[in-house]
Design an enzyme around this catalytic site. Structure first.
Site, PDB file in Angstrom:
ATOM      1  CB  CYS A  59     -13.862   2.931   3.045  1.00  0.00           C
ATOM      2  SG  CYS A  59     -12.410   3.731   3.748  1.00  0.00           S
ATOM      3  CB  ALA A  62      -9.564   1.000   4.760  1.00  0.00           C
ATOM      4  NE  ARG A  93      -3.350  -4.414   6.790  1.00  0.00           N
ATOM      5  CZ  ARG A  93      -2.383  -4.418   5.879  1.00  0.00           C
ATOM      6  NH1 ARG A  93      -1.438  -3.499   5.919  1.00  0.00           N
ATOM      7  NH2 ARG A  93      -2.360  -5.326   4.932  1.00  0.00           N
ATOM      8  CG  HIS A 193      -7.048  -4.422  -1.912  1.00  0.00           C
ATOM      9  ND1 HIS A 193      -7.926  -5.450  -1.668  1.00  0.00           N
ATOM     10  CD2 HIS A 193      -6.652  -3.978  -0.700  1.00  0.00           C
ATOM     11  CE1 HIS A 193      -8.061  -5.616  -0.370  1.00  0.00           C
ATOM     12  NE2 HIS A 193      -7.296  -4.728   0.241  1.00  0.00           N
TER      13      HIS A 193
END
Ligand code: CFM
Length: 541
Positions: A59, A62, A93, A193
């Site tokens: 999503c 994230a 991660r 992003h």
């Protein structure tokens, strides 16, 4: 090496979509294309996943909090939302960092959340958010606090930006900024992003004008230090005499971001997650950007040479050649040992928005062929190259993500090179402001699949029987139960670094162990089943 007869790609494509209802099959068909590097076909990308299809996408939250901001150690990343959003984003991660000594700030190991309850969803969560900011400030006195909205915050309309402003003014010495990165924004983490790039650019980049020295100053964009990759790249840059001003954002600090506009070149590893930042920095400050790739020994050598050629400095070019000459023998000797065992083996890569491309370099060095690859959330430019950007249809989902209007800074805009100089470098083969995408590097007839579904993954494996499949944790055990080893290219399983020269050696060894292990032959894949029916014992009490 046994030679295998591979199925015809158009027959495979037909098989992958055969079971879907006609409308779904038509839509998925546009995301599954047979590559031709000479005449790149159009691939459907960055559109909504069809409901009911099992996707691997994440999503927006994230992509914003986890991916872009997560690796910066001295920003308190405060999640405004229910606790689950935080817990499942907590250190999974494998992005690493190196604080300055034992007392150095590092909040990455913490999990900060407002722990929103039903009461806050009904009556609003702004008060709770203010309290949480105050508490984090009192406990840690961090230089900065980032606030990340998860889904309910957007639904109820808490104004995190107003809270950020109020608390920034109240506390005085702590930069506080918000990210409206609710999970539902956009069609995948790619939207997150972009939101992260915008807010970091708006609130952080350019705050510190001090020239910290160095002759060849670069920023590394889109490198997140998974499994220690950034440490290896930092080692190589330092050895060459190249100064890393800021990294976005592997092993980074907020101080680096504040000062990043003093660099003279932006190099981009992951184009998908950070190309916005490069473009904004060029428009506002005059710093050109260039795509590089430190995954693969040859690619690393090429990238170092490109950086040196950008600076047009003979001593730097000579130093880079020395470094490559020093590093390559170790790489070559491992390749010599492993290549005969891996040559001709078949790989598939379905990862994120850049690694499915980059890692093909390493497989190529091992003599392995990539039969099929795709991104989860890449855009058409990541597949076909940036030349298609003007033709990409901007749909309602993309329009939801803010495009900042940037202009040249009246005082600090300083073009590092003239347009003529940049043109000359381009003519000499430097890929200034360009990314050619994944498809030109893939064979004719290879299958490129965007946002591959679980069902298509299983079919693909069944039809091609690859020697290794590269993806993430969501696919890992399903694929391995089919008798095919799966290398996680998000977290690297427990391995890495895989970047640079040392990383390449690590990767060759790990892949050799996986594709040549006999254990996978002992697992019976569904297509290898004999007449034996599966049996199960049930315990009843
Ligand atoms: Fe860029 Fe990444 Fe990737 Fe990515 Fe990611 Fe990642 Fe990735 Mo997982 S930023 S697009 S959102 S290279 S977390 S470090 S591995 S999907 S291919």
């Amino acid at each position: 090496m046994e030679s295998r007869i591979l199925p015809d790609p158009s027959a495979v494509k037909e098989e992958l979509i055969k079971k879907y209802p006609p409308k779904v099959a038509k839509k998925r068909g546009k995301a599954i294309v047979i590559n031709d590097p000479a005449e790149i076909p159009q691939v459907q990308a960055n559109i909504r996943t069809i409901p009911g299809i099992i996707t691997q996408r994440g999503c927006s939250y994230a992509g914003c909090k986890g991916v872009v901001l997560g690796p910066t150690r001295d920003i308190v990343n405060l999640v405004h939302g229910p606790i689950g959003c935080s817990f499942y984003a907590w250190l999974t991660r494998r992005n690493q960092t190196r604080p300055d000594g034992p007392e150095g700030e590092n909040y990455m190991t913490y999990c900060f959340s407002t722990d929103m309850q039903e009461e806050h969803v009904v009556f609003g969560g702004e008060k709770k958010l203010k309290k949480a900011i105050q508490e984090a400030y009192d406990l840690f006195h961090p230089k900065a606090i980032g606030i990340f909205s998860t889904c309910p915050v957007g639904l109820i309309g808490d104004d995190i930006h107003a809270v950020a402003k109020e608390m920034r003014e109240k506390l005085g010495d702590c930069n506080i900024f918000g990210f409206s990165c609710e999970g539902y924004k956009g069609v995948s983490q790619s939207a997150g992003h972009h939101i992260a790039n915008n807010q970091v650019f708006k609130h952080v980049v350019g705050l510190d004008d001090k020239d910290k020295g160095g002759t060849f100053k670069i920023n590394m964009l889109g490198e997140y230090n998974i499994g220690g990759d950034a440490f290896e790249i930092e080692r190589l840059l330092a050895k060459c005499g190249i100064t890393l001003v800021a990294s976005f954002s592997g092993n980074s600090t907020i101080g680096q971001f504040e000062n990043s506009h003093t660099a003279d070149l932006n190099v981009i590893m992951c184009h998908r997650s950070i190309n916005y930042m490069a473009e904004m920095m060029e428009t506002k400050y005059g710093i050109p950007w260039m795509k590089v790739n430190f995954i693969g020994a040859e690619a690393t050598a090429k990238s170092l040479r490109r950086i040196a050629r950008y600076f047009e400095d003979d001593s730097l070019m000579a130093r880079v050649e020395e470094v490559i000459a020093e590093e390559m023998p170790a790489v070559s000797s491992v390749i010599e040992e492993i290549h005969p065992k891996t040559k001709g083996k078949l790989a598939m890569l379905f990862v994120g928005g850049s690694r499915a491309h980059h890692y093909q370099e390493l497989f190529g060095e091992l003599g392995m062929e990539t039969l099929s690859a795709g991104y989860e959330f890449g855009h058409r430019d990541d597949y076909e190259g940036r030349r298609v950007i003007p033709n990409i249809k901007v749909d309602a989902d993309s329009k939801n993500i803010e495009e900042l209007k940037i202009s040249a800074d009246p005082d600090r805009y300083k073009p590092r090179k003239t347009e003529e100089e940049l043109e000359k470098l381009k003519q000499a083969g430097l890929n200034i402001r360009d990314y050619e995408g994944m498809m030109p590097d893939m064979h004719k007839g290879s299958l490129v699949i965007d946002d591959i579904s679980h069902y298509e993954t299983e079919k693909l494996i069944e039809l091609y029987k690859p020697d290794i499949f590269c993806a993430g944790i969501k696919e890992k055990y399903v694929v391995q139960k089919m008798g095919v080893p799966l290398k996680q290219l998000h977290s690297y399983d427990y391995g890495g670094p895989y970047a640079g020269f040392t990383g390449a050696i690590n990767f060759y060894r790990d892949i050799d162990r996986m594709v040549n292990s006999r254990i996978w032959k002992l697992i019976q894949a569904p297509w290898e089943e004999t007449a034996v029916e599966l049996e199960a014992d049930y315990v009843t009490q």
